[in-house]
Design an enzyme around this catalytic site. Sequence first.
Site, PDB file in Angstrom:
ATOM      1  N   ARG A   1       1.049  -1.140   0.172  1.00 56.63           N
ATOM      2  CA  ARG A   1       0.029   0.101   0.417  1.00 56.63           C
ATOM      3  C   ARG A   1       0.539   1.286   0.042  1.00 56.63           C
ATOM      4  O   ARG A   1       1.783   1.509   0.427  1.00 56.63           O
ATOM      5  CB  ARG A   1      -0.920   0.666   1.235  1.00 56.63           C
ATOM      6  CG  ARG A   1      -1.905  -1.087   1.596  1.00 56.63           C
ATOM      7  CD  ARG A   1      -3.093  -1.182   0.405  1.00 56.63           C
ATOM      8  NE  ARG A   1      -3.310   0.196   0.061  1.00 56.63           N
ATOM      9  CZ  ARG A   1      -3.856   0.919  -0.048  1.00 56.63           C
ATOM     10  NH1 ARG A   1      -4.783   0.704   1.589  1.00 56.63           N
ATOM     11  NH2 ARG A   1      -4.974   2.123  -0.337  1.00 56.63           N
ATOM     12  N   HIS A  55      -0.594   6.486   3.165  1.00 58.50           N
ATOM     13  CA  HIS A  55      -2.153   7.037   3.111  1.00 58.50           C
ATOM     14  C   HIS A  55      -2.319   7.328   4.480  1.00 58.50           C
ATOM     15  O   HIS A  55      -1.822   6.422   5.503  1.00 58.50           O
ATOM     16  CB  HIS A  55      -2.982   6.045   2.298  1.00 58.50           C
ATOM     17  CG  HIS A  55      -2.582   4.185   3.425  1.00 58.50           C
ATOM     18  ND1 HIS A  55      -2.470   3.448   2.818  1.00 58.50           N
ATOM     19  CD2 HIS A  55      -3.926   4.288   4.198  1.00 58.50           C
ATOM     20  CE1 HIS A  55      -2.346   2.654   3.640  1.00 58.50           C
ATOM     21  NE2 HIS A  55      -3.546   2.481   3.577  1.00 58.50           N
TER      22      HIS A  55
HETATM   23 FE   LIG Z   1      -4.173   1.493   5.606  1.00 55.21          FE
END
Ligand SMILES: [Fe+2]
Lengths: 235, 172
Positions: free
Chosen positions: A155, A158
């Site tokens: 990922r 964020h």
């Molecule tokens: Fe997350």
Amino acid sequence: MSQLIYNTFDYEVQPPRLAPDYKSTVLRAPSKPLVVVKQSLSELTGPVFGDFNLGEFDHDLTKNSIKNGEPMGERIVVHGKVMNENGRPIPNTLIEIWQANAAGRYVHKVDQHDAPLDPNFLGAGRCMTDSEGNYRFYTIKPGAYPWGNHPNAWRPNHIHFSLFGANITNRLVTQMYFPGDPLLQYDPIFLGVPPKGRELLISTFDLSITEPNFALGYRFDFVLRGHQATPFENV
Amino acid sequence: MLQTPSQTVGPYFAYGLTPEQYLYDFKSLSNNELAKPLNEANVVTVVGKVFDGNGDVIPDAMIEIWDTQHQRFGRFGTGTDPQNRFIFHTFKPTSVGGQAPHLSVIVFMRGQLIHSYTRIYFEDEEELNAQDEILNAVPADRRNTLIASKNAAGYEFNIYMQGENETVFFEI
Ligand SMILES: [Fe+2]
């Protein structure tokens, strides 16, 4: 009585339910068509947290869970405005915040990523917009983390957000990304958003709010669903 | 202006959104008590599970309930009950603005890029349900997915994300 009718989701920018590259949508996305209904009082109202008693450091994730020192990582300050599609600021609305620590590790018990927890960082916070819809909070820049969606899946950095806005049609849960992140082009959650919407999820570096010798500044605005300009007359 | 796109709540929302329920050291904004079962009258319990397309119970969903009549809000994750149920204590609404009694529901989970809206109606309100504009906008063979069944303990309302009994979700 007149009432505003709120816009529905704009699917030119909103993600679809099913996005097969994000594998867990396959068994969890509703498969039958949504039933379109006329908005009633139930949809045109929602919880108001104007008097929710925020903790002194709820808006400062670098301070709200200190045990024995400062959290590790790069301090940042994030600010912006909450508006609706009509461009009207949304004052006194609650923003909930959660994120990984600088090493990319969540406090959550099921996060098995082999990266260190930080005893001085929980990664959860809240803030309220002011009378002009502006918000600001301090945190640590979150790290990237691996996940099981596909081989070598990571990922991008964020921050997660949850907003309430004017009523339950305004409900928004989203994620803010950082400019120039090379992981964005490989992330099926970010890429689940149609191309026209993607840049709306990337914060901008903001030197004007960067605090000398203290924290880098980023700007991120939220736009919630708006309404038709003229109220409908209801008899 | 363009709407900010939705992104999934992900698997790790608990310490931010439902911290006290999951025993994290952070104050919760709200919990599963829209009404206090011991202190307030006419409080009912609504319990249910959330199922995926394989029929497996989803242990990391977050359910929000909005009761417009009483202006109460609740939130509960499915990760703490041993059977992964959600459990809400709420007033049983009466008719709201000519509609049958109902609660608004918002469903969030990993695997949903955007949340889903549904409603809980009540089995023992047959007459009002039959006249309800929104229930009547739903295909007749799917209306039952919106109606909580009554039992000795309160009401049961299961949410099926997919399949034959897929719950009706609304575009509101
Ligand atoms: Fe997350």
